[in-house]
Design a protein around this motif. Sequence first.
Motif, PDB file in Angstrom:
ATOM      1  N   ALA A  30      32.426  51.185  37.744  1.00 13.66           N
ATOM      2  CA  ALA A  30      33.685  51.088  37.003  1.00 13.66           C
ATOM      3  C   ALA A  30      34.476  49.850  37.419  1.00 13.66           C
ATOM      4  O   ALA A  30      35.071  49.167  36.570  1.00 13.66           O
ATOM      5  CB  ALA A  30      34.520  52.347  37.227  1.00 13.66           C
ATOM      6  N   ALA A  31      34.481  49.544  38.702  1.00 11.33           N
ATOM      7  CA  ALA A  31      35.215  48.372  39.189  1.00 11.33           C
ATOM      8  C   ALA A  31      34.632  47.083  38.624  1.00 11.33           C
ATOM      9  O   ALA A  31      35.370  46.189  38.195  1.00 11.33           O
ATOM     10  CB  ALA A  31      35.206  48.341  40.716  1.00 11.33           C
ATOM     11  N   ALA A  33      32.824  46.804  35.852  1.00 16.01           N
ATOM     12  CA  ALA A  33      33.084  46.802  34.408  1.00 16.01           C
ATOM     13  C   ALA A  33      34.534  46.420  34.121  1.00 16.01           C
ATOM     14  O   ALA A  33      34.804  45.619  33.199  1.00 16.01           O
ATOM     15  CB  ALA A  33      32.768  48.176  33.814  1.00 16.01           C
ATOM     16  N   TYR A  34      35.459  46.939  34.888  1.00 13.24           N
ATOM     17  CA  TYR A  34      36.873  46.605  34.703  1.00 13.24           C
ATOM     18  C   TYR A  34      37.105  45.122  34.960  1.00 13.24           C
ATOM     19  O   TYR A  34      37.826  44.459  34.209  1.00 13.24           O
ATOM     20  CB  TYR A  34      37.741  47.465  35.639  1.00 13.24           C
ATOM     21  CG  TYR A  34      39.206  47.137  35.557  1.00 13.24           C
ATOM     22  CD1 TYR A  34      39.944  47.453  34.416  1.00 13.24           C
ATOM     23  CD2 TYR A  34      39.856  46.491  36.600  1.00 13.24           C
ATOM     24  CE1 TYR A  34      41.294  47.151  34.330  1.00 13.24           C
ATOM     25  CE2 TYR A  34      41.204  46.185  36.529  1.00 13.24           C
ATOM     26  CZ  TYR A  34      41.915  46.507  35.389  1.00 13.24           C
ATOM     27  OH  TYR A  34      43.250  46.202  35.304  1.00 13.24           O
ATOM     28  N   THR A  35      36.492  44.601  36.005  1.00  7.54           N
ATOM     29  CA  THR A  35      36.631  43.179  36.327  1.00  7.54           C
ATOM     30  C   THR A  35      36.102  42.313  35.187  1.00  7.54           C
ATOM     31  O   THR A  35      36.728  41.308  34.819  1.00  7.54           O
ATOM     32  CB  THR A  35      35.885  42.851  37.637  1.00  7.54           C
ATOM     33  OG1 THR A  35      36.458  43.639  38.687  1.00  7.54           O
ATOM     34  CG2 THR A  35      35.985  41.393  37.988  1.00  7.54           C
ATOM     35  N   LYS A  37      35.941  43.147  32.075  1.00 11.63           N
ATOM     36  CA  LYS A  37      36.840  43.315  30.931  1.00 11.63           C
ATOM     37  C   LYS A  37      38.089  42.459  31.080  1.00 11.63           C
ATOM     38  O   LYS A  37      38.504  41.785  30.134  1.00 11.63           O
ATOM     39  CB  LYS A  37      37.210  44.797  30.781  1.00 11.63           C
ATOM     40  CG  LYS A  37      38.116  45.085  29.621  1.00 11.63           C
ATOM     41  CD  LYS A  37      37.420  44.838  28.303  1.00 11.63           C
ATOM     42  CE  LYS A  37      38.339  45.168  27.154  1.00 11.63           C
ATOM     43  NZ  LYS A  37      37.898  44.528  25.923  1.00 11.63           N
ATOM     44  N   ILE A  38      38.712  42.477  32.249  1.00 15.82           N
ATOM     45  CA  ILE A  38      39.976  41.751  32.409  1.00 15.82           C
ATOM     46  C   ILE A  38      39.792  40.249  32.530  1.00 15.82           C
ATOM     47  O   ILE A  38      40.757  39.500  32.403  1.00 15.82           O
ATOM     48  CB  ILE A  38      40.811  42.284  33.594  1.00 15.82           C
ATOM     49  CG1 ILE A  38      40.097  42.058  34.922  1.00 15.82           C
ATOM     50  CG2 ILE A  38      41.174  43.730  33.387  1.00 15.82           C
ATOM     51  CD1 ILE A  38      40.935  42.393  36.148  1.00 15.82           C
ATOM     52  N   THR A  39      38.573  39.809  32.740  1.00 12.61           N
ATOM     53  CA  THR A  39      38.339  38.366  32.883  1.00 12.61           C
ATOM     54  C   THR A  39      37.535  37.785  31.725  1.00 12.61           C
ATOM     55  O   THR A  39      37.173  36.611  31.772  1.00 12.61           O
ATOM     56  CB  THR A  39      37.592  38.055  34.202  1.00 12.61           C
ATOM     57  OG1 THR A  39      36.341  38.747  34.212  1.00 12.61           O
ATOM     58  CG2 THR A  39      38.425  38.439  35.402  1.00 12.61           C
ATOM     59  N   GLU A  40      37.288  38.559  30.688  1.00 14.58           N
ATOM     60  CA  GLU A  40      36.423  38.078  29.607  1.00 14.58           C
ATOM     61  C   GLU A  40      36.995  36.862  28.891  1.00 14.58           C
ATOM     62  O   GLU A  40      36.239  36.049  28.361  1.00 14.58           O
ATOM     63  CB  GLU A  40      36.088  39.197  28.621  1.00 14.58           C
ATOM     64  CG  GLU A  40      37.245  39.743  27.833  1.00 14.58           C
ATOM     65  CD  GLU A  40      36.843  40.957  27.006  1.00 14.58           C
ATOM     66  OE1 GLU A  40      35.669  41.352  27.036  1.00 14.58           O
ATOM     67  OE2 GLU A  40      37.720  41.505  26.335  1.00 14.58           O
ATOM     68  N   TRP A  58      30.899  44.569  45.826  1.00 17.83           N
ATOM     69  CA  TRP A  58      30.612  45.792  45.075  1.00 17.83           C
ATOM     70  C   TRP A  58      29.127  45.886  44.734  1.00 17.83           C
ATOM     71  O   TRP A  58      28.562  46.982  44.755  1.00 17.83           O
ATOM     72  CB  TRP A  58      31.468  45.845  43.814  1.00 17.83           C
ATOM     73  CG  TRP A  58      32.906  46.133  44.091  1.00 17.83           C
ATOM     74  CD1 TRP A  58      33.421  46.854  45.129  1.00 17.83           C
ATOM     75  CD2 TRP A  58      34.018  45.703  43.322  1.00 17.83           C
ATOM     76  NE1 TRP A  58      34.781  46.904  45.042  1.00 17.83           N
ATOM     77  CE2 TRP A  58      35.186  46.198  43.941  1.00 17.83           C
ATOM     78  CE3 TRP A  58      34.155  44.947  42.161  1.00 17.83           C
ATOM     79  CZ2 TRP A  58      36.463  45.976  43.444  1.00 17.83           C
ATOM     80  CZ3 TRP A  58      35.427  44.718  41.667  1.00 17.83           C
ATOM     81  CH2 TRP A  58      36.564  45.226  42.300  1.00 17.83           C
ATOM     82  N   PHE A 136      39.652  42.303  45.707  1.00 22.45           N
ATOM     83  CA  PHE A 136      40.215  42.429  44.368  1.00 22.45           C
ATOM     84  C   PHE A 136      41.738  42.418  44.431  1.00 22.45           C
ATOM     85  O   PHE A 136      42.403  41.728  43.658  1.00 22.45           O
ATOM     86  CB  PHE A 136      39.723  43.711  43.689  1.00 22.45           C
ATOM     87  CG  PHE A 136      40.266  43.884  42.297  1.00 22.45           C
ATOM     88  CD1 PHE A 136      39.651  43.264  41.223  1.00 22.45           C
ATOM     89  CD2 PHE A 136      41.398  44.652  42.061  1.00 22.45           C
ATOM     90  CE1 PHE A 136      40.148  43.420  39.934  1.00 22.45           C
ATOM     91  CE2 PHE A 136      41.910  44.797  40.779  1.00 22.45           C
ATOM     92  CZ  PHE A 136      41.281  44.176  39.713  1.00 22.45           C
ATOM     93  N   HIS A 140      44.316  39.695  42.893  1.00 23.47           N
ATOM     94  CA  HIS A 140      45.427  40.077  42.015  1.00 23.47           C
ATOM     95  C   HIS A 140      46.748  39.511  42.537  1.00 23.47           C
ATOM     96  O   HIS A 140      47.555  38.973  41.750  1.00 23.47           O
ATOM     97  CB  HIS A 140      45.495  41.602  41.894  1.00 23.47           C
ATOM     98  CG  HIS A 140      46.495  42.073  40.895  1.00 23.47           C
ATOM     99  ND1 HIS A 140      46.315  41.924  39.538  1.00 23.47           N
ATOM    100  CD2 HIS A 140      47.698  42.677  41.057  1.00 23.47           C
ATOM    101  CE1 HIS A 140      47.360  42.422  38.905  1.00 23.47           C
ATOM    102  NE2 HIS A 140      48.212  42.884  39.812  1.00 23.47           N
TER     103      HIS A 140
END
Length: 155
Positions: A30-31, A33-35, A37-40, A58, A136, A140
């Motif tokens: 999940a981490a 995938a989230y990364t 998504k937020i950096t696409e 990870w 991470f 941020h």
Amino acid sequence: MADERLLELYRQRRTGQDKYTYFLLAIVAAAVAYTMKITEASGLSLSMIPLGIAVILWGMSFFCGCYRILYVLSILGADIDLHLINKGDHPDVGSKPSLIAAARDGIEKATEINQNRCARYAKYQFYFLIAGALFFIGWHLLEMIIRTVRSMSQP
């Protein structure tokens, strides 16, 4: 009765350990995938280095979790073999006392090595997950600082 209780406790422990390993694997997936998504829509920059390190950590956590599962399966297979050997039912060992003793000794030594490796992979799975989370968070915070400095320097 006592053997049944011990077996049930063993099963509960085994189930709990498995759930914990899979839970950590899910967090890592999940981490990442989230990364992604937020950096696409982001371009590469030096400020992304902590994020890249987080993803690598990870990935190492995921690797350790997968290897831990493989060692658990190996240990369980050895336990089955040991049970068959002790009963004299193992197809490769039979009921010869000298072969039973040698096989039992070999399996017990291999199991001890595998248990140590399994425990090490479990520990590293958790450590890499936490280290990735810290990188991470660092990334941020760095991005927040960069945005703050940019907004303060604009007229």
